[in-house]
Design an enzyme around this catalytic site. Structure first.
Site, PDB file in Angstrom:
ATOM      1  N   ARG A 118       5.833   7.853 -14.943  1.00  0.00           N
ATOM      2  CA  ARG A 118       4.887   6.951 -15.619  1.00  0.00           C
ATOM      3  C   ARG A 118       3.491   7.586 -15.647  1.00  0.00           C
ATOM      4  NH1 ARG A 118       5.968   1.295 -12.564  1.00  0.00           N
ATOM      5  NH2 ARG A 118       6.140   2.712 -10.784  1.00  0.00           N
ATOM      6  N   GLY A 151      -2.195  10.223 -12.123  1.00  0.00           N
ATOM      7  CA  GLY A 151      -1.302   9.528 -13.038  1.00  0.00           C
ATOM      8  C   GLY A 151      -0.533   8.481 -12.261  1.00  0.00           C
ATOM      9  N   LEU A 185      -9.442  14.305  -2.222  1.00  0.00           N
ATOM     10  CA  LEU A 185     -10.480  15.136  -2.844  1.00  0.00           C
ATOM     11  C   LEU A 185      -9.852  16.393  -3.435  1.00  0.00           C
ATOM     12  CD1 LEU A 185     -13.453  14.787  -0.316  1.00  0.00           C
ATOM     13  CD2 LEU A 185     -13.227  13.751  -2.580  1.00  0.00           C
ATOM     14  N   GLY A 204      -7.644  18.711  -9.707  1.00  0.00           N
ATOM     15  CA  GLY A 204      -6.439  19.148 -10.404  1.00  0.00           C
ATOM     16  C   GLY A 204      -6.394  18.539 -11.775  1.00  0.00           C
ATOM     17  N   CYS A 229       0.307   3.233 -11.120  1.00  0.00           N
ATOM     18  CA  CYS A 229      -0.676   2.355 -10.466  1.00  0.00           C
ATOM     19  C   CYS A 229      -2.150   2.704 -10.692  1.00  0.00           C
ATOM     20  CB  CYS A 229      -0.353   2.265  -8.992  1.00  0.00           C
ATOM     21  SG  CYS A 229       1.216   1.386  -8.773  1.00  0.00           S
ATOM     22  N   LYS A 249       3.631  13.014  -9.382  1.00  0.00           N
ATOM     23  CA  LYS A 249       3.272  13.652  -8.111  1.00  0.00           C
ATOM     24  C   LYS A 249       4.562  14.184  -7.506  1.00  0.00           C
ATOM     25  CE  LYS A 249       2.694  11.045  -4.382  1.00  0.00           C
ATOM     26  NZ  LYS A 249       2.325   9.982  -3.404  1.00  0.00           N
ATOM     27  N   PHE A 257       0.803  -1.228   0.000  1.00  0.00           N
ATOM     28  CA  PHE A 257       0.000   0.000   0.000  1.00  0.00           C
ATOM     29  C   PHE A 257       0.838   1.282   0.000  1.00  0.00           C
ATOM     30  CE2 PHE A 257      -2.664  -3.306   1.959  1.00  0.00           C
ATOM     31  CZ  PHE A 257      -3.783  -3.249   1.133  1.00  0.00           C
TER      32      PHE A 257
HETATM   33  P1  NAD Z   1       8.622  -1.650 -11.485  1.00  0.00           P
HETATM   34  O1  NAD Z   1       8.319  -1.819 -12.907  1.00  0.00           O
HETATM   35  O2  NAD Z   1       9.335  -0.428 -11.003  1.00  0.00           O
HETATM   36  O3  NAD Z   1       9.516  -2.887 -10.980  1.00  0.00           O
HETATM   37  C1  NAD Z   1       9.366  -4.191 -11.409  1.00  0.00           C
HETATM   38  C2  NAD Z   1      10.753  -4.807 -11.538  1.00  0.00           C
HETATM   39  O4  NAD Z   1      10.620  -6.192 -11.854  1.00  0.00           O
HETATM   40  C3  NAD Z   1      11.609  -4.190 -12.649  1.00  0.00           C
HETATM   41  O5  NAD Z   1      12.809  -3.677 -12.110  1.00  0.00           O
HETATM   42  C4  NAD Z   1      11.853  -5.362 -13.615  1.00  0.00           C
HETATM   43  O6  NAD Z   1      13.112  -5.325 -14.241  1.00  0.00           O
HETATM   44  C5  NAD Z   1      11.718  -6.543 -12.671  1.00  0.00           C
HETATM   45  N1  NAD Z   1      11.505  -7.822 -13.360  1.00  0.00           N
HETATM   46  C6  NAD Z   1      10.682  -8.093 -14.415  1.00  0.00           C
HETATM   47  N2  NAD Z   1      10.827  -9.377 -14.792  1.00  0.00           N
HETATM   48  C7  NAD Z   1      11.729  -9.935 -13.960  1.00  0.00           C
HETATM   49  C8  NAD Z   1      12.293 -11.232 -13.834  1.00  0.00           C
HETATM   50  N3  NAD Z   1      11.969 -12.218 -14.659  1.00  0.00           N
HETATM   51  N4  NAD Z   1      13.193 -11.447 -12.853  1.00  0.00           N
HETATM   52  C9  NAD Z   1      13.573 -10.456 -12.020  1.00  0.00           C
HETATM   53  N5  NAD Z   1      13.073  -9.209 -12.096  1.00  0.00           N
HETATM   54  C10 NAD Z   1      12.167  -8.949 -13.043  1.00  0.00           C
HETATM   55  O7  NAD Z   1       7.244  -1.836 -10.717  1.00  0.00           O
HETATM   56  P2  NAD Z   1       6.767  -1.288  -9.284  1.00  0.00           P
HETATM   57  O8  NAD Z   1       6.270   0.106  -9.409  1.00  0.00           O
HETATM   58  O9  NAD Z   1       7.783  -1.610  -8.252  1.00  0.00           O
HETATM   59  O10 NAD Z   1       5.473  -2.202  -9.083  1.00  0.00           O
HETATM   60  C11 NAD Z   1       5.592  -3.582  -8.847  1.00  0.00           C
HETATM   61  C12 NAD Z   1       4.219  -4.096  -8.468  1.00  0.00           C
HETATM   62  O11 NAD Z   1       3.804  -3.499  -7.236  1.00  0.00           O
HETATM   63  C13 NAD Z   1       3.113  -3.756  -9.474  1.00  0.00           C
HETATM   64  O12 NAD Z   1       2.186  -4.809  -9.486  1.00  0.00           O
HETATM   65  C14 NAD Z   1       2.471  -2.514  -8.871  1.00  0.00           C
HETATM   66  O13 NAD Z   1       1.125  -2.366  -9.243  1.00  0.00           O
HETATM   67  C15 NAD Z   1       2.568  -2.808  -7.391  1.00  0.00           C
HETATM   68  N6  NAD Z   1       2.606  -1.627  -6.528  1.00  0.00           N
HETATM   69  C16 NAD Z   1       3.384  -0.569  -6.880  1.00  0.00           C
HETATM   70  C17 NAD Z   1       3.456   0.538  -6.025  1.00  0.00           C
HETATM   71  C18 NAD Z   1       4.276   1.749  -6.375  1.00  0.00           C
HETATM   72  O14 NAD Z   1       4.213   2.715  -5.645  1.00  0.00           O
HETATM   73  N7  NAD Z   1       5.035   1.754  -7.440  1.00  0.00           N
HETATM   74  C19 NAD Z   1       2.763   0.524  -4.803  1.00  0.00           C
HETATM   75  C20 NAD Z   1       1.989  -0.600  -4.486  1.00  0.00           C
HETATM   76  C21 NAD Z   1       1.926  -1.675  -5.354  1.00  0.00           C
HETATM   77  C1  UGA Z   2      -1.185   5.014  -4.881  1.00  0.00           C
HETATM   78  C2  UGA Z   2      -1.859   4.693  -3.536  1.00  0.00           C
HETATM   79  O1  UGA Z   2      -2.048   5.912  -2.805  1.00  0.00           O
HETATM   80  C3  UGA Z   2      -1.006   3.731  -2.712  1.00  0.00           C
HETATM   81  O2  UGA Z   2      -1.664   3.394  -1.494  1.00  0.00           O
HETATM   82  C4  UGA Z   2      -0.777   2.465  -3.545  1.00  0.00           C
HETATM   83  O3  UGA Z   2       0.054   1.552  -2.861  1.00  0.00           O
HETATM   84  C5  UGA Z   2      -0.125   2.838  -4.868  1.00  0.00           C
HETATM   85  O4  UGA Z   2      -0.963   3.796  -5.573  1.00  0.00           O
HETATM   86  C6  UGA Z   2       0.041   1.663  -5.766  1.00  0.00           C
HETATM   87  O5  UGA Z   2      -0.715   0.734  -5.719  1.00  0.00           O
HETATM   88  O6  UGA Z   2       0.971   1.759  -6.534  1.00  0.00           O
HETATM   89  P1  UGA Z   2       0.819   6.558  -5.675  1.00  0.00           P
HETATM   90  O7  UGA Z   2       0.323   6.249  -7.037  1.00  0.00           O
HETATM   91  O8  UGA Z   2       2.258   6.413  -5.383  1.00  0.00           O
HETATM   92  O9  UGA Z   2       0.051   5.660  -4.599  1.00  0.00           O
HETATM   93  O10 UGA Z   2       0.445   8.077  -5.315  1.00  0.00           O
HETATM   94  P2  UGA Z   2      -0.863   8.825  -4.799  1.00  0.00           P
HETATM   95  O11 UGA Z   2      -0.474   9.736  -3.730  1.00  0.00           O
HETATM   96  O12 UGA Z   2      -1.972   7.897  -4.514  1.00  0.00           O
HETATM   97  O13 UGA Z   2      -1.247   9.706  -6.073  1.00  0.00           O
HETATM   98  C7  UGA Z   2      -1.681   9.117  -7.287  1.00  0.00           C
HETATM   99  C8  UGA Z   2      -2.082  10.204  -8.262  1.00  0.00           C
HETATM  100  O14 UGA Z   2      -3.293  10.853  -7.836  1.00  0.00           O
HETATM  101  C9  UGA Z   2      -1.058  11.313  -8.429  1.00  0.00           C
HETATM  102  O15 UGA Z   2      -0.964  11.680  -9.787  1.00  0.00           O
HETATM  103  C10 UGA Z   2      -1.623  12.454  -7.616  1.00  0.00           C
HETATM  104  O16 UGA Z   2      -1.209  13.721  -8.058  1.00  0.00           O
HETATM  105  C11 UGA Z   2      -3.118  12.258  -7.821  1.00  0.00           C
HETATM  106  N1  UGA Z   2      -3.968  12.831  -6.753  1.00  0.00           N
HETATM  107  C12 UGA Z   2      -3.877  12.369  -5.483  1.00  0.00           C
HETATM  108  C13 UGA Z   2      -4.891  13.806  -7.067  1.00  0.00           C
HETATM  109  O17 UGA Z   2      -5.011  14.231  -8.234  1.00  0.00           O
HETATM  110  N2  UGA Z   2      -5.707  14.298  -6.078  1.00  0.00           N
HETATM  111  C14 UGA Z   2      -5.633  13.845  -4.797  1.00  0.00           C
HETATM  112  O18 UGA Z   2      -6.419  14.334  -3.942  1.00  0.00           O
HETATM  113  C15 UGA Z   2      -4.697  12.866  -4.488  1.00  0.00           C
END
Ligand code: NAD
Ligand code: UGA
Length: 447
Positions: free
Chosen positions: A342, A272, A265, A268, A275, A335, A147
Site C-alpha cells: 500500500r 509509504g 531519521l 531515503g 498508515c 518497508k 501501535f
Molecule cells: P486492513 O484494510 O488490512 O483490514 C481491515 C479489514 O476490515 C479488511 O480485511 C476488511 O475486509 C474488513 N472489513 C471491512 N468492513 C467490514 C465489515 N463490515 N465487517 C467485517 N470486516 C470488515 O486494515 P489494517 O491495516 O489492519 O488497519 C486497520 C486499522 O488499524 C486502520 O484504522 C489502521 O489505520 C489501523 N492501524 C493499522 C496498522 C498497520 O500496521 N496496518 C497499525 C496500527 C493501526
Molecule cells: C507505523 C508506526 O511505526 C506504527 O507505530 C503504527 O502503529 C503504524 O504506522 C500504523 O499506525 O499503522 P508502519 O507503517 O508499519 O508503522 O511502518 P514504519 O516502520 O513506521 O515505516 C513507515 C514508513 O516510513 C516506511 O515506508 C519506512 O520505510 C519509512 N521510514 C521509516 C523511513 O523512510 N525512514 C525511517 O527512518 C523510518
C-alpha cells in the site's frame, strides 16, 4: 474471555493471533472470503514473521475461529474489537464508513454491559459520533489505538511500550488492561510459538487511562511525529546532496543527542504504507476542521511526495534521457519485513520510470504477488530474483531495505549490469566506497 474481533486485516489478525493464544476464545469476523480462507487454513494472507505459527496453533486448538458471521459471535462476546480499515478519502480526510457500520451492527447484537473497543485509527472526535450511532449507553466504549509496525507486528504485540485506553469506564478499562497483562505474563510462551527471539529483560509497558479524545489524538500524533522526523531527515538529505555532507554521518551524530534520538531519521525515498500517508492527511483535515495550524504537517507531506520525483530526476541527471533504458527496481513493499504494497514508494518510482519510457524490471522477495494486483504499471516486468532483475540494466534502484539486497555483493551487481552501472541506493544501505571499488557508480540520498 470471549472476544470478537471485527476486521481480519493486519491489525485484527495480529491481535487475534495473540489473544487466541492467551486463554481467550476469539471469533475473527471479516467479509473478505479470501482472507478468511487463508486464516481457516492456519496462515496469514500477508507475510509477517512469526504470525503463521500463532494462527495455526490457535485455529487447530479451536481458540481462533475465522468467520463472516456476526450473530452469536457478537451476542456472546464479552469484548468486541473493531479493527476495520479507515482509508483516506480523495480530500485526505478519513473514510469512517466501515467504522460506523460495524459499530451499528454490533450495537444491535451485543449483550448488556459488554465492552466495545475501537482499535482502528480514527480522527479525534470519532468515538463520540460512534457512541451516538450505537445508542447503547450500557456498553463501555473504549479507544485503544494500536501501535504495531508491519514487519515486526508480532514482536510489537508481545513487547509493547504502552497500552492507551481512552474512555470513562474505569472498570471496563481495567478489563482491557488485564488482557494485555496476560500477554506480558505469557510473553515467553508466545515468542516461542512464534519462533521469534526472546528479549531477556523487556521494559515493562505503561498502562494509561486517558479521555477518549486524548486516546484518539495520541495515536495520530505519534504517527504524524514519526512522519515529520522522516521528512525532516529527507530535507536535510537534499541539502547534504548539494553541499557534500553525508546524511548518515549527520543523523548518526544528531541522534546521539538523547533529546532527539536516532530513530526515524533515516533519509531515503520517503514513507509509504497503509498508515503514515493517510494518518498525516487525516490529521491535517482535523486541524483544518478545527482551525488549528496544519502547516508543519503539510510541509512534511509535501517533502514526502517530492522524494520519488527527486530520485527520478537525479537518475536522469546521471543517465540522461531514460527513454528505452533498462532499469531495475529492487523492493516493492513499503518497508522490509512485509508483503504490504500500500502506497509503496518503490511502486511510485517504478511507475515514474515507466512514464519516462524506461524498460523497468522489478523484484521483491515477498511482495511480488501483491504488487501484481496493485497500482504498479503493468509494463513493469516482475522478476523472480535479484540477479534476473539487474541483468544488463544500466541502473539499479534499491527501494526497500530487505537484507537480501544489503547482502547482494557489489562485485556481482557490477558483473551483471551494463553501461554506466549506476547503483541508486534509495535506502542508504550500501557502503558507497565498496560499491565504487566494485565498478558501480554509487548514488545515495544525501550522501
Ligand atoms: P486492513 O484494510 O488490512 O483490514 C481491515 C479489514 O476490515 C479488511 O480485511 C476488511 O475486509 C474488513 N472489513 C471491512 N468492513 C467490514 C465489515 N463490515 N465487517 C467485517 N470486516 C470488515 O486494515 P489494517 O491495516 O489492519 O488497519 C486497520 C486499522 O488499524 C486502520 O484504522 C489502521 O489505520 C489501523 N492501524 C493499522 C496498522 C498497520 O500496521 N496496518 C497499525 C496500527 C493501526
Ligand atoms: C507505523 C508506526 O511505526 C506504527 O507505530 C503504527 O502503529 C503504524 O504506522 C500504523 O499506525 O499503522 P508502519 O507503517 O508499519 O508503522 O511502518 P514504519 O516502520 O513506521 O515505516 C513507515 C514508513 O516510513 C516506511 O515506508 C519506512 O520505510 C519509512 N521510514 C521509516 C523511513 O523512510 N525512514 C525511517 O527512518 C523510518
Amino acid at each position: 474471555m470471549k472476544i470478537a474481533i471485527i476486521g481480519a486485516g493486519y491489525v485484527g489478525l495480529s491481535t487475534a493471533a495473540i489473544l487466541a493464544n492467551t486463554n481467550n476464545t476469539v471469533a475473527l469476523i471479516d467479509i473478505n472470503q479470501e482472507r478468511l480462507t487463508a486464516i481457516k487454513q492456519g496462515r496469514s494472507f500477508f507475510y509477517e514473521e512469526g504470525i503463521d505459527p500463532l494462527i495455526a496453533k490457535a485455529v487447530s486448538s479451536g481458540t481462533l475461529v475465522a468467520t463472516d458471521e456476526y450473530g452469536d459471535n457478537i451476542k456472546e462476546a464479552d469484548v468486541v474489537f473493531s479493527c476495520v480499515g479507515t482509508p483516506d478519502k480523495q480530500d485526505g480526510s478519513s473514510n469512517l464508513e466501515y467504522v460506523f457500520s460495524v459499530a451499528e451492527k454490533s450495537a444491535s447484537l451485543m449483550k448488556r454491559n459488554s465492552i466495545y473497543i475501537q482499535k482502528s485509527t480514527v480522527p479525534v472526535g470519532t468515538g463520540e459520533s460512534v457512541q451516538e450511532r450505537m445508542k447503547r449507553p450500557d456498553i463501555a466504549y473504549i479507544s485503544n489505538p494500536e501501535f504495531l509496525r508491519e514487519g515486526t507486528a508480532i514482536e510489537d504485540s508481545i513487547y509493547f511500550d504502552r497500552v492507551v485506553c481512552g474512555g470513562n469506564n474505569t472498570q471496563a478499562i481495567d478489563t482491557v488492561f488485564t488482557l494485555f497483562k496476560a500477554i506480558v505474563k505469557q510473553s515467553d510462551e508466545l515468542i516461542e510459538i512464534a519462533g521469534l527471539t526472546k528479549k531477556d529483560s523487556p521494559i515493562p509497558p505503561s498502562y494509561l487511562q486517558t479521555s477518549l479524545e486524548s486516546a484518539e489524538l495520541i495515536k495520530v500524533t505519534a504517527n504524524a511525529f514519526l512522519a515529520l522526523k522522516i521528512s525532516f531527515a529527507n530535507s536535510i538529505a537534499k541539502l547534504s546532496d548539494e553541499v557534500g555532507a553525508d546524511i548518515l554521518e549527520v543523523m548518526n551524530a544528531v541522534g546521539l543527542d538523547k533529546r532527539i534520538g536516532r530513530s526515524f531519521l533515516n533519509a531515503g525515498r520517503g514513507y509509504g504504507g497503509g498508515c503514515f500517508p493517510k494518518d498525516v492527511s487525516g490529521l491535517i483535515s482535523s486541524m483544518k476542521q478545527h482551525n488549528a495550524d496544519p502547516q508543519i504537517l503539510e510541509a512534511a507531506q509535501d517533502v514526502n511526495k517530492s522524494m520519488s520525483q527527486y530520485i527520478v530526476e537525479r537518475l536522469e541527471k546521471e543517465l540522461g534521457n531514460l527513454n528505452g533504458k533498462a532499469i531495475a527496481v529492487l523492493g516493492l513493499s513499503f518497508k522490509a519485513g512485509t508483503s504490504d504494497v500500500r502506497k509503496s514508494p518503490g511502486i511510485t518510482i517504478a511507475n515514474l520510470l515507466v512514464e519516462r519510457g524506461a524498460k523497468v524490471r522489478a523484484y521483491d522477495p515477498k511482495a511480488n504477488d501483491e504488487a501484481k494486483h496493485s497500482e504498479l504499471n503493468p509494463n513493469v516486468s516482475i522478476e523472480e530474483s535479484t540477479e534476473n532483475t539487474v541483468k544488463e540494466v544500466e541502473a539499479t534502484l534499491i527501494t526497500t531495505e530487505w537484507s537480501e539486497f544489503k547482502e547482494q555483493k557489489a562485485t556481482r551487481l557490477a558483473q551483471l549490469m551494463t553501461g554506466k552501472r549506476i547503483l541508486f541506493d534509495c535506502m542508504n544501505i550500501y557502503n558507497p566506497s565498496a560499491a565504487e571499488t566494485a565498478g558501480l557508480q554509487y548514488i545515495g540520498i544525501g550522501r
